[in-house]
Write a protein that holds these residues in place. Structure first.
Motif, mmCIF file in Angstrom:
data_model
loop_
_atom_site.group_PDB
_atom_site.id
_atom_site.type_symbol
_atom_site.label_atom_id
_atom_site.label_comp_id
_atom_site.label_asym_id
_atom_site.label_seq_id
_atom_site.Cartn_x
_atom_site.Cartn_y
_atom_site.Cartn_z
ATOM 1 N N LEU A 128 28.995 47.849 38.564
ATOM 2 C CA LEU A 128 30.163 47.765 39.431
ATOM 3 C C LEU A 128 31.194 46.752 38.940
ATOM 4 O O LEU A 128 32.340 46.749 39.414
ATOM 5 N N TRP A 129 30.796 45.900 38.003
ATOM 6 C CA TRP A 129 31.631 44.757 37.609
ATOM 7 C C TRP A 129 33.014 45.162 37.108
ATOM 8 O O TRP A 129 34.001 44.459 37.327
ATOM 9 N N LYS A 130 33.103 46.309 36.439
ATOM 10 C CA LYS A 130 34.385 46.742 35.896
ATOM 11 C C LYS A 130 35.450 46.830 36.986
ATOM 12 O O LYS A 130 36.658 46.689 36.706
ATOM 13 N N TYR A 131 35.029 47.047 38.204
ATOM 14 C CA TYR A 131 35.965 47.063 39.335
ATOM 15 C C TYR A 131 36.707 45.731 39.439
ATOM 16 O O TYR A 131 37.935 45.698 39.593
ATOM 17 N N ASN A 132 35.968 44.617 39.363
ATOM 18 C CA ASN A 132 36.613 43.302 39.406
ATOM 19 C C ASN A 132 37.649 43.165 38.305
ATOM 20 O O ASN A 132 38.763 42.659 38.532
ATOM 21 N N GLU A 133 37.295 43.602 37.097
ATOM 22 C CA GLU A 133 38.213 43.485 35.969
ATOM 23 C C GLU A 133 39.473 44.312 36.185
ATOM 24 O O GLU A 133 40.587 43.863 35.879
ATOM 25 N N ARG A 134 39.322 45.531 36.710
ATOM 26 C CA ARG A 134 40.486 46.385 36.956
ATOM 27 C C ARG A 134 41.432 45.743 37.970
ATOM 28 O O ARG A 134 42.661 45.762 37.790
ATOM 29 N N VAL A 135 40.874 45.185 39.023
ATOM 30 C CA VAL A 135 41.700 44.549 40.059
ATOM 31 C C VAL A 135 42.448 43.352 39.484
ATOM 32 O O VAL A 135 43.663 43.195 39.688
ATOM 33 N N MET A 136 41.748 42.484 38.758
ATOM 34 C CA MET A 136 42.396 41.301 38.199
ATOM 35 C C MET A 136 43.480 41.687 37.210
ATOM 36 O O MET A 136 44.559 41.077 37.162
ATOM 37 N N ASP A 137 43.224 42.708 36.421
ATOM 38 C CA ASP A 137 44.190 43.131 35.417
ATOM 39 C C ASP A 137 45.430 43.748 36.047
ATOM 40 O O ASP A 137 46.557 43.537 35.571
ATOM 41 N N HIS A 138 45.258 44.502 37.131
ATOM 42 C CA HIS A 138 46.379 45.213 37.747
ATOM 43 C C HIS A 138 47.238 44.285 38.608
ATOM 44 O O HIS A 138 48.449 44.179 38.399
ATOM 45 N N PHE A 139 46.630 43.615 39.591
ATOM 46 C CA PHE A 139 47.435 42.786 40.482
ATOM 47 C C PHE A 139 46.762 41.471 40.877
ATOM 48 O O PHE A 139 47.422 40.564 41.387
ATOM 49 N N GLY A 140 45.468 41.327 40.647
ATOM 50 C CA GLY A 140 44.757 40.134 41.098
ATOM 51 C C GLY A 140 45.246 38.857 40.447
ATOM 52 O O GLY A 140 45.380 37.816 41.108
ATOM 53 N N THR A 141 45.540 38.906 39.151
ATOM 54 C CA THR A 141 46.045 37.725 38.452
ATOM 55 C C THR A 141 47.377 37.276 39.033
ATOM 56 O O THR A 141 47.610 36.088 39.267
#
Length: 456
Positions: free
Chosen positions: A330-343
């Protein structure tokens, strides 16, 4: 007790929940959406109704499905009222912007997820999670129309909104899931839908007005020329406001609201904090408000929630296909969020921190001293771009606020450092602790520079 089995159980029929359900269902998974409201009330959610990025939605629910709920697409700028300095700033807002009918939008989301193949169980109140001794979440327990019911699922998507009950009930002590969550990192808000007899002159603008306390504002967002979403909110770490009374007082003092009629009223809590460091645990993913996926300076979160729902479902599909709903899967979900708008949201959170420490009058005086087009450049040329405050053409007007300007400048540098760090978000759960330690050192410098109390 009745027991249901699904590939994916989604709790909450809001934006994140519906996009998660539609995405997973379109991939052929058995999906249930568990919604506490009745079928008639589902989709009725307190919201400011302003939508930035109205052109950016996942395809799982086509934009054509929800577009009829966009009641005002003529808004193109912000109108900042600063009464203590007798100033109104008109600030252009680039990109597609709309004000929506949130109830109609919510109904259309549900219809879109239903068309995609998701099943909806209304009038169902979740009371607990099913969790193995090893920490793996296997679904939820609830009461449906008063009767006990159990939902077993390979992956549970928490789209239950702010301060989700599921996170209170689950034991995430052995997982990476972010448990550093407090009510003080949230905002309490209230809004009314008000009908006025004549069109307002600012029907093409989003109107903002500061409250008397830090980190709070009133808003007037025109759904149409005569139907206005009027509301206000404040940070829960501040002294509480009398939301209904304070809003009514401001409405009474505005000539355009004479003889107005209140059509609907609703309150809510929403996150004004950074995104969760990790929103996954074995068999469990949180999305939208339930994972802090909201712009912490404005409370806007519709577009982010839609994409978070999609990304959560995509990893859920992978987990079901492989039979491995572990954190690693499931971890890739965290990466997608941070890359798109989380950062970007993490960087903006620095200014939310700053707002709790800056004197409101100083802040409003500084804003009143600066030209609107320069503020627009600062707000929209880059997520943390504040360098305009030091430009010579503004220096004379901003005389008397240079100490505040310097604090903003130093904060901007730290926000950029923080965003750079978020750009190095780890690609595995095992690296999270080290990444968090470095981030927390940066946050200590931010608290020291701003003079704010620690938020996390």
């Amino acid at each position: 007790m009745t027991t249901h089995e699904y590939d994916v159980a989604v709790v909450g029929a809001g934006t994140a929940g519906c996009y998660a359900a539609a995405t997973a269902a379109r991939e052929g998974l058995d999906v249930v959406v568990i919604e506490r409201k009745t079928e008639q009330e589902a989709g009725h959610i307190a919201c400011g109704d302003a939508l930035k990025g109205a052109d950016a939605f996942p395809d799982a629910i086509p934009k054509s499905q929800i577009e009829p709920s966009f009641t005002n697409t003529g808004v193109d700028h912000g109108r900042f009222e600063i009464p203590q300095h007798d100033t109104v700033l008109e600030i252009p807002i680039p990109g597609e912007l709309a004000v929506i009918d949130r109830f109609d939008y919510g109904k259309r989301l549900i219809e879109g997820a239903d068309r995609a193949g998701a099943e909806f169980h209304y009038d169902t109140v979740v009371q607990d999670v099913n969790q193995d001794d090893d920490g793996h979440v296997r679904g939820v327990r609830a009461r449906r129309k008063g009767n006990p019911v159990e939902y077993r699922a390979t992956v549970t998507v928490d789209a239950a909104g702010s301060l989700s009950l599921l996170q209170d009930k689950a034991d995430f002590s052995a997982a990476t899931f972010d448990t550093n969550v407090s009510y003080s990192q949230f905002c309490s808000a209230y809004r009314e839908i008000v009908e006025v007899p004549e069109e307002v002159e600012w029907k093409d603008a989003l109107v903002f007005k500061p409250t008397k306390r830090a980190a709070g504002y009133l808003w007037y967002f025109p759904r149409t020329g005569t139907e206005i979403n009027a509301g206000l909110g404040f940070q829960m770490n501040e002294q509480p406001m009398k939301l209904v009374e304070d809003l009514r007082r401001d409405l009474r003092n505005r000539a355009e609201f004479a003889d107005a009629t209140v059509k609907d009223k609703l309150g809510a809590a929403l996150p004004t904090r950074r995104p969760y460091d990790s929103a996954v645990a074995p068999g469990f993913v949180a999305a939208g408000d339930a994972a802090g996926h909201v712009n912490p300076t404005t409370g806007g979160g519709i577009a982010g929630a839609a994409y978070a729902g999609q990304y959560a479902a995509e990893r859920a599909v992978r987990a079901v296909e492989t039979g491995d709903p572990s954190e690693e899967t499931l971890w890739k979900y965290n990466e997608r969020v941070m890359d798109h708008f989380g950062t970007r949201y993490a960087g903006l959170d620095v200014y939310n921190v700053l707002s709790t420490a800056v004197d409101v009058d100083d802040l409003m005086g500084l804003l009143a001293a600066l030209p609107g087009e320069k503020l627009a450049e600062a707000l929209y040329s880059g997520s943390t771009q504040m360098s305009l405050l030091l430009k010579l053409q503004s220096a004379i007007k901003s005389f008397g606020y240079w100490r505040t300007i310097w604090t903003f400048y130093e904060t901007k540098q730290l926000a950029e450092e923080l965003m750079d760090h978020y750009g190095r978000y780890p690609d595995s759960p095992s690296a999270l602790d080290g990444w968090q330690s470095e981030r927390d050192e940066l946050m200590d410098r931010i608290y020291e520079t701003t003079g704010a109390e620690p938020k996390y």
